[in-house]
Write an enzyme that holds these catalytic residues in place. Sequence first.
Site, PDB file in Angstrom:
ATOM      1  N   ASP A  18       0.821  -1.149  -0.092  1.00 23.97           N
ATOM      2  CA  ASP A  18      -0.019   0.064   0.381  1.00 23.97           C
ATOM      3  C   ASP A  18       1.369   1.183   0.372  1.00 23.97           C
ATOM      4  O   ASP A  18       2.436   1.051   0.329  1.00 23.97           O
ATOM      5  CB  ASP A  18      -1.404  -0.154   1.331  1.00 23.97           C
ATOM      6  CG  ASP A  18      -1.237   1.384   1.283  1.00 23.97           C
ATOM      7  OD1 ASP A  18      -2.255   1.804   0.932  1.00 23.97           O
ATOM      8  OD2 ASP A  18      -1.005   1.769   3.112  1.00 23.97           O
ATOM      9  N   ASP A  20      -0.128   5.343   0.801  1.00 21.95           N
ATOM     10  CA  ASP A  20      -0.492   5.822   1.971  1.00 21.95           C
ATOM     11  C   ASP A  20      -0.419   5.476   3.113  1.00 21.95           C
ATOM     12  O   ASP A  20      -0.733   4.205   3.800  1.00 21.95           O
ATOM     13  CB  ASP A  20      -1.997   6.885   2.021  1.00 21.95           C
ATOM     14  CG  ASP A  20      -2.210   8.039   0.817  1.00 21.95           C
ATOM     15  OD1 ASP A  20      -0.908   9.393   1.632  1.00 21.95           O
ATOM     16  OD2 ASP A  20      -1.825   7.179  -0.414  1.00 21.95           O
TER      17      ASP A  20
HETATM   18  O1  M1P Z   1      -4.003   5.068  -0.432  1.00 13.89           O
HETATM   19  C1  M1P Z   1      -5.017   5.361   0.989  1.00 13.89           C
HETATM   20  C2  M1P Z   1      -5.813   6.634   0.914  1.00 13.89           C
HETATM   21  O2  M1P Z   1      -5.166   7.823   0.692  1.00 13.89           O
HETATM   22  C3  M1P Z   1      -6.061   8.918   0.930  1.00 13.89           C
HETATM   23  O3  M1P Z   1      -6.556   9.181   2.111  1.00 13.89           O
HETATM   24  P1  M1P Z   1      -6.373   9.997   3.144  1.00 13.89           P
HETATM   25  O4  M1P Z   1      -7.283  11.658   1.316  1.00 13.89           O
HETATM   26  O5  M1P Z   1      -8.759  10.423   3.650  1.00 13.89           O
HETATM   27  O6  M1P Z   1      -6.022  10.477   4.323  1.00 13.89           O
HETATM   28  C4  M1P Z   1      -7.205   8.797  -0.468  1.00 13.89           C
HETATM   29  O7  M1P Z   1      -6.776   8.926  -1.687  1.00 13.89           O
HETATM   30  C5  M1P Z   1      -7.924   7.816  -0.131  1.00 13.89           C
HETATM   31  O8  M1P Z   1      -8.801   7.311  -1.468  1.00 13.89           O
HETATM   32  C6  M1P Z   1      -7.094   6.238   0.313  1.00 13.89           C
HETATM   33  O9  M1P Z   1      -7.411   5.092  -0.176  1.00 13.89           O
END
Ligand code: M1P
Length: 256
Positions: A18, A20
């Site tokens: 993953d 983020d």
């Molecule tokens: O990749 C994880 C998530 O990153 C973003 O989440 P948030 O803006 O809530 O921190 C979004 O791009 C979300 O769609 C994605 O799953």
Amino acid sequence: MQTSTQREAVMKQTYVFDVDGTLTAPRQPIEAVFGKFFLAFAQHRSVILVSGSDLGKLQEQLPDKILNTCRAVFTCSGAERWECSRLVSRKTHEFPAELVTLCENFVAESSYPGRFGNHLEFRTGMLNVSAVGRNAAVAQREEYFAWDKASEERAQFVAQINAAALPYEASAGGQISIDIVPRGWNKSVVFDELLGEDPAQALMFFGDRIQQGGNDRPLAEAIWAAGAPHEVRPVETWPETFEQLLLEVDTRRMAA
Ligand code: M1P
């Protein structure tokens, strides 16, 4: 006949990440030292990325060198597949007005005081909803994240969507938003696609949102159901991923 250990030894190892919260801080660029390490790691191994974000967002976080070194990059929870910045496959979906209205109401009725714009984002095969809004700056994100932890606003909306008689599923992907996809269009599609192409590979998946309701959960469940030699590595932050990869490199070096 081969023992299961011998079978695992001939399996090709594929590392799935993953982005983020796993390779970077949420929506932030990869840290320089880790970025350098990760590029070298990916140059010598089979590496796959899978994110809820679209490619534009990933390009803000990871240099093209890393993205193009990965065997494949799955964006929008697997609705798009990229290889060397080339779109290899895409599945699209039109979200119905009933669902869009539910999301608009969620934003309008949220008791969170701040609104920063870009509350509904339509991506390939995915609808991203945020009460605070995707235009929130880093500090505003952190504030909402802390508030949401206590109020459980997102968890409640996720549960509401998942319980509704609608062919959709929701998950709390990152810090401020909710991802909604047609039922089954979650990260687990990556497991089916990769193993369908080459069953002789062992997947090791790193994700920070593996808990119930998190968007890494469906892929983790697919891996748990398949069992060894596939493996799930839950992490809480990118430094933890870094630590685990350093150990992984050492362990494999010693075993060689
Ligand atoms: O990749 C994880 C998530 O990153 C973003 O989440 P948030 O803006 O809530 O921190 C979004 O791009 C979300 O769609 C994605 O799953």
